[in-house]
Design a protein around this motif. Structure first.
Motif, PDB file in Angstrom:
ATOM      1  N   LEU A 231       0.815  -1.208   0.000  1.00 42.90           N
ATOM      2  CA  LEU A 231       0.000   0.000   0.000  1.00 42.90           C
ATOM      3  C   LEU A 231       0.849   1.259   0.000  1.00 42.90           C
ATOM      4  CD1 LEU A 231      -2.788  -1.101   2.504  1.00 42.90           C
ATOM      5  CD2 LEU A 231      -2.869  -1.090   0.014  1.00 42.90           C
ATOM      6  N   ALA A 232       2.015   1.205   0.623  1.00 40.85           N
ATOM      7  CA  ALA A 232       2.893   2.377   0.624  1.00 40.85           C
ATOM      8  C   ALA A 232       3.379   2.700  -0.787  1.00 40.85           C
ATOM      9  CB  ALA A 232       4.070   2.144   1.566  1.00 40.85           C
ATOM     10  N   ALA A 233       3.769   1.666  -1.535  1.00 37.62           N
ATOM     11  CA  ALA A 233       4.193   1.880  -2.920  1.00 37.62           C
ATOM     12  C   ALA A 233       3.025   2.335  -3.793  1.00 37.62           C
ATOM     13  CB  ALA A 233       4.805   0.589  -3.478  1.00 37.62           C
ATOM     14  N   LEU A 234       1.848   1.807  -3.508  1.00 32.79           N
ATOM     15  CA  LEU A 234       0.661   2.213  -4.259  1.00 32.79           C
ATOM     16  C   LEU A 234       0.355   3.690  -4.030  1.00 32.79           C
ATOM     17  CD1 LEU A 234      -1.596   0.879  -6.052  1.00 32.79           C
ATOM     18  CD2 LEU A 234      -2.961   0.753  -3.977  1.00 32.79           C
ATOM     19  N   ALA A 235       0.485   4.141  -2.790  1.00 29.80           N
ATOM     20  CA  ALA A 235       0.236   5.548  -2.490  1.00 29.80           C
ATOM     21  C   ALA A 235       1.278   6.452  -3.143  1.00 29.80           C
ATOM     22  CB  ALA A 235       0.222   5.766  -0.977  1.00 29.80           C
TER      23      ALA A 235
END
Length: 679
Positions: A92-96
């Protein structure tokens, strides 16, 4: 098959030396155990056992058996890979970081990585799985792909039953960011009527109790959201409607239609109030309740009233305030309230109406209904609006979630922005004609001006130059505005001249060029204007004219261009920023400009017409130009008057012409005018 050869592939062994060891991997041809073994296909790695139901020819054909085994292995591998993809955790961090999502708040909910993930989130929130699966199928059926950044953030927040303040660039899909979670959280209505057509009933005494309400600043934007919501809902059974349209929220007519000047005046005033919220000063709020009553009793849409379940009600602030005062649409049981274009709804012209709506949500609210979940969405979000939002929204548990996608005050990177210096007002029309002759004028085109009078004048000038243009503004009724928008969408109108009424949220498909004929009054106005192009990842172009009088406010637009990633000359970056007082003064009162027809136009307006015409009359020879223009264009109203006659039929001028023909008067003059127009 030689099992040892399969296991030892790529290696060399001394078979004579290790003959005894190799024998352990060999299967005797006449071994009765091996011949009668029935291993499952998943465990028969070496193809020792033959299929129990194999055809006679299949066992004797080793190539066919080998292909069948490969096919089964590939099928099992595909199923395993698919299950691994579904079960694989998402970073999710990379997605954000990829989508430039910035979430602020306490106990932040995770963004939704895909539309399929909505199913589990909605089921966990208490929704029926069948309803959400039908919604996901509709999402794929209408051609939608993976969610955008604002959709990921909004879906996760709203499905977690939290309040959200979202700011994302224009054309990033903010409409679906709140439409899809609303439909996923609301059970489908049990009524049998189609969601695309709201049927009328004989009784409308029961008030409408919508489960979700969406507030839009203009009627055009409300109708657009209605189309998108019904497209996503499909035939699944959700009921979506606009207040005041199709008989929704309209009381049953008890008396005959009221005719006369008063009814027409009230209808026009209510239309103007819906369009701009009295931004340009045409609507009279003191008489608003009487005007609303006249519209509901005397309008064409008051003949049939709708009485049934409403899942999502879309409305403008003024119409909802009228309905609240008439007790036709109570909000005591409403579960969700969405404020689209929230920064506009919290401006002075809308603030009083917005406060009444927020107060109505908590009035006479039963304890079992819980708090109203709120959402605010816009492409621009000033700090003042954020402070107001903090006092309005609380959310469940962790408070409000603030979601910013991209830069807070920037346009999308797909728009090629440029500034064009035109020196004075006299050169604007020449610069526009230069764009047309040089081939840079690629329809469909939107042109923004700062007043209604200038929109009319510029439309007449372009029509006089042979450009298929039209104007849309608050002086036109809702039916006329709908017709203009439809003609522009169908390609019958190439160029649409607008005021800031059409600058927010309206999605015109395929607009390639936006021209700011008049310099925008603020950075927010500029962002919303050019946001009509470059939508959904497509390329667009925006050209802004500026004169010497606009030079003091040029740095405001330069800052937006730099934040959007556009190339800006060094001398523009060195310009001083305007003061806060200068920004407020420009926002409240735009720069006075010369009438377009007085610059390089085809004629001069009459005394008392236009902005400069109120102070002084026309130049020498201007009266003759004006009369010549009227003779060629078909009267003072230009081709707009003739077009209106063709569309609506009998008008005041048409009736007068028939009367003249009946009396035997002026038939020759009328025929001469028609011949001139045809030429």
């Amino acid at each position: 098959m030689d099992a040892f050869r399969t296991l030892a592939g790529g290696s060399r062994f001394d078979r004579k030396r290790f003959q005894s060891d190799i024998g352990h991997f060999q299967v005797a041809k006449q071994d009765p155990v091996a011949s009668t073994s029935t291993l499952p296909t998943e465990l028969d790695f070496f193809g020792v056992a033959q299929p129990a139901a194999a055809e006679p020819g299949a066992a004797s054909d080793p190539k066919a058996a080998k292909k069948e085994r490969k096919r089964k292995r590939a099928s099992e591998a595909a199923k395993t890979d698919a299950a691994a993809v579904v079960a694989a955790p998402v970073d999710l961090a990379a997605l954000a970081r990829k989508h430039k999502i910035k979430l602020t708040g306490l106990d932040l909910p995770d963004p939704v990585p895909s539309v399929e993930a909505v199913i589990e989130r909605a089921v966990a929130a208490g929704s029926a799985r069948a309803d959400v699966e039908a919604l996901v199928r509709n999402w794929r059926a209408i051609g939608m792909k993976d969610p955008t950044g604002v959709q990921m953030a909004a879906w996760g927040t709203m499905l977690a039953n939290r309040d959200i303040l979202a700011c994302a660039p224009t054309g990033s899909g903010k409409t679906f960011s709140f439409i899809l979670p609303l439909l996923a959280l609301l059970p489908r209505s049990l009524a049998a009527s189609s969601p695309a057509t709201l049927s009328s009933t004989a009784s409308s005494s029961a008030p409408l109790r919508p489960r979700a309400v969406i507030i839009e600043p203009t009627r055009e934007l409300a109708m657009q959201v209605l189309r998108e919501a019904r497209r996503l809902a499909g035939d699944a059974g959700w009921k979506v409607a606009v207040l005041g349209e199709e008989g929704v929220g309209v009381q049953a007519k008890k008396e005959g239609k009221k005719k006369g000047k008063k009814g027409k005046k009230g209808k026009k005033a209510a239309d103007v109030a819906d369009a701009v919220g009295a931004v340009e000063g045409e609507a009279d709020h003191a008489d608003a309740p009487e005007q609303a009553a006249e519209v509901s009793e005397g309008g064409e849409k008051a003949d049939a009233s709708y009485d049934g379940p409403i899942d999502i009600l879309i409305t403008t602030p003024l119409r909802l305030v009228f309905a609240l005062k008439a007790s036709t649409v109570p909000l005591s049981t409403t579960s969700h309230l969405i404020l689209d274009e929230a920064d506009k709804l919290f401006e002075l012209n809308f603030l009083e109406q917005t406060d009444e709506i927020l107060a109505a949500c908590s009035k006479d609210r039963p304890a079992e209904a819980g708090d109203v979940r709120k959402g605010m969405f816009s492409a621009t979000m000033p700090s003042s609006v954020e402070e107001l939002a903090k006092g309005v929204m609380a959310g469940a548990g962790g408070g409000m979630v603030r979601a910013i996608v991209g830069h807070k005050e920037a346009a999308t990177a797909t728009i090629d922005q440029s500034l064009s210096f035109v020196n004075t007002e006299d050169h604007k029309l020449l610069s526009l004609r230069s764009l047309i002759t040089s081939g840079q004028f690629t329809p469909p085109v939107l042109i923004f001006v700062q007043s209604i009078q200038r929109a009319k004048e510029l439309a007449n000038e372009l029509i006089f130059d042979g450009i298929n243009a039209d104007a849309i503004h608050a002086d036109r009724t809702s039916e006329e505005r709908d017709q203009v928008v439809a003609r522009f969408a169908e390609g019958k109108v190439w160029c649409l001249i607008c005021t800031d009424v059409m600058a927010r949220g309206v999605d015109f498909k395929g607009v390639k060029l936006v021209i700011n004929y008049d310099f925008p009054q603020s950075a927010m106005s500029y962002i919303h204007r050019i946001g009509r192009t470059g939508r959904a990842g497509k390329a667009g172009r925006a050209v802004t004219f500026f004169t010497k009088a606009d030079a003091g406010h040029l740095k405001t637009i330069v800052n937006v261009m730099r934040a959007s990633g556009c190339a800006v000359p060094d001398w523009m970056l060195a310009l001083p920023n305007p003061s806060q007082d200068a920004k407020k003064a420009l926002k409240l009162r735009p720069i006075g400009r010369k009438d377009i027809a007085r610059t390089s136009g085809s004629g001069v307006p009459e005394h008392g017409e236009g902005e400069e015409g109120k102070k002084k009359g026309g130049k020498k020879g201007g009266e003759g130009k004006r009369r010549k223009r009227e003779r060629v264009m078909g009267g003072k109203e230009g081709l707009f008057k003739r077009r209106k006659e063709d569309e609506k039929g009998a008008t005041a001028s048409g009736k007068k012409g028939k009367k003249d023909q009946a009396d035997g008067e002026r038939p020759v003059k009328k025929a001469k005018r028609e011949i001139t127009l045809d030429e």
